[in-house]
Design a protein around this motif. Structure first.
Motif, PDB file in Angstrom:
ATOM      1  N   THR A  35       0.821  -1.212   0.000  1.00 11.34           N
ATOM      2  CA  THR A  35       0.000   0.000   0.000  1.00 11.34           C
ATOM      3  C   THR A  35       0.852   1.257   0.000  1.00 11.34           C
ATOM      4  O   THR A  35       0.583   2.213  -0.746  1.00 11.34           O
ATOM      5  N   HIS A 126     -16.728   6.096  -4.016  1.00 14.06           N
ATOM      6  CA  HIS A 126     -15.734   5.863  -5.059  1.00 14.06           C
ATOM      7  C   HIS A 126     -15.569   7.095  -5.934  1.00 14.06           C
ATOM      8  O   HIS A 126     -14.452   7.460  -6.312  1.00 14.06           O
ATOM      9  N   GLU A 194      -7.689   5.666   1.922  1.00 18.91           N
ATOM     10  CA  GLU A 194      -8.465   5.332   0.738  1.00 18.91           C
ATOM     11  C   GLU A 194      -7.952   5.998  -0.527  1.00 18.91           C
ATOM     12  O   GLU A 194      -8.459   5.748  -1.613  1.00 18.91           O
ATOM     13  N   GLU A 197      -5.710   3.593  -3.270  1.00 18.05           N
ATOM     14  CA  GLU A 197      -5.706   2.328  -2.542  1.00 18.05           C
ATOM     15  C   GLU A 197      -5.235   1.178  -3.419  1.00 18.05           C
ATOM     16  O   GLU A 197      -5.631   1.065  -4.572  1.00 18.05           O
ATOM     17  N   ASN A 199      -5.844  -2.243  -3.792  1.00 16.05           N
ATOM     18  CA  ASN A 199      -6.863  -3.171  -3.335  1.00 16.05           C
ATOM     19  C   ASN A 199      -6.375  -4.607  -3.290  1.00 16.05           C
ATOM     20  O   ASN A 199      -5.448  -4.994  -3.982  1.00 16.05           O
ATOM     21  N   CYS A 201      -7.566  -7.201  -4.511  1.00 13.21           N
ATOM     22  CA  CYS A 201      -7.637  -7.912  -5.790  1.00 13.21           C
ATOM     23  C   CYS A 201      -6.337  -7.741  -6.573  1.00 13.21           C
ATOM     24  O   CYS A 201      -6.003  -8.572  -7.424  1.00 13.21           O
ATOM     25  N   TYR A 202      -5.587  -6.656  -6.295  1.00 11.07           N
ATOM     26  CA  TYR A 202      -4.286  -6.460  -6.916  1.00 11.07           C
ATOM     27  C   TYR A 202      -3.181  -7.087  -6.074  1.00 11.07           C
ATOM     28  O   TYR A 202      -2.182  -7.561  -6.605  1.00 11.07           O
ATOM     29  N   CYS A 203      -3.345  -7.054  -4.753  1.00  8.41           N
ATOM     30  CA  CYS A 203      -2.274  -7.432  -3.838  1.00  8.41           C
ATOM     31  C   CYS A 203      -1.840  -8.879  -4.011  1.00  8.41           C
ATOM     32  O   CYS A 203      -0.638  -9.156  -4.098  1.00  8.41           O
TER      33      CYS A 203
END
Length: 217
Positions: A35, A126, A194, A197, A199, A201-203
């Protein structure tokens, strides 16, 4: 996936084990700092893909230089410095304008970000997040990077000064100017975590990609 009992280790403990040959534990470092590094790259105006490439380079560089890390220092600052160097190198520039520090610096102004208000967290949308990101990218790079390190990544004045090779007074000047530039566009309080970020799903896939490279070293 690293077992939970290892996730409580400090960076120094992880480094010692990695240097002793427990290479898979480096995954904890990658997950722990994804992050921070992502926000640095995005704040420096790189897109998502380029930022991930820079992060990968940073983790590999850090891995190769683990033995050089001084254990009395902050690992967070150390790895962020490597990321910044990679960002600067990619753009082939490292120059900052010299500011005068004669202006009045108000260090007691209300923070632009306050992550303690749960109600405000709930209404953070968002769409508004995208507005903030776009606003940040419109302010000059030298001010944006100070803002990113101080307000988004939570580094103190001394750490920011060291990373950017500017005086602590100039850190304060740039931060105040950055806030002034953003304040007209950002009137509400949002959570810094935030912004840009990285996320989950990428990490996971990114961490697997980095560890594959690490195991090849």
């Amino acid at each position: 996936m690293i077992k939970e009992q290892f996730e409580q280790l400090t960076e120094v403990e992880i480094i010692d084990r990695v240097l002793d040959g427990d290479k898979p534990l480096y995954e904890i470092i990658v997950r722990r700092f994804n992050t921070y590094l992502y926000k640095i790259g995005r704040s420096y105006s790189y897109n998502h893909e380029d930022t991930q490439d820079l992060m990968q380079d940073t983790y590999i560089d850090a891995f190769k230089c683990l033995a050089q890390f001084k254990q009395g220092s902050s690992f967070k600052t150390w790895i962020i410095r490597i990321m910044l160097n990679n960002c600067y190198r990619k753009k082939n520039k490292f120059s900052f304008k010299k500011e005068t520090v004669n202006e009045i610096i108000n260090e007691n102004v209300m923070p632009m970000f306050n992550s303690n208000n749960d109600a405000q967290k709930e209404i953070f949308s968002h769409e508004l997040g995208k507005i903030i990101e776009a606003s940040l990218l419109r302010i000059p790079e030298d001010y944006r990077m100070v803002f990113s390190l101080r307000e988004i990544n939570g580094l103190n004045v001394a750490e920011t000064s060291s990373l950017l090779d500017i005086s602590e007074a100039n850190v304060k000047v740039r931060l105040n100017r950055a806030k002034a530039m953003l304040r007209t566009e950002i009137e509400k309080t949002y959570s810094p975590e935030e912004l840009f970020e990285f996320n989950l799903c990428y990490c996971n896939p990114f961490t697997e990609r980095v560890m594959k490279k690490i195991h090849e070293i």
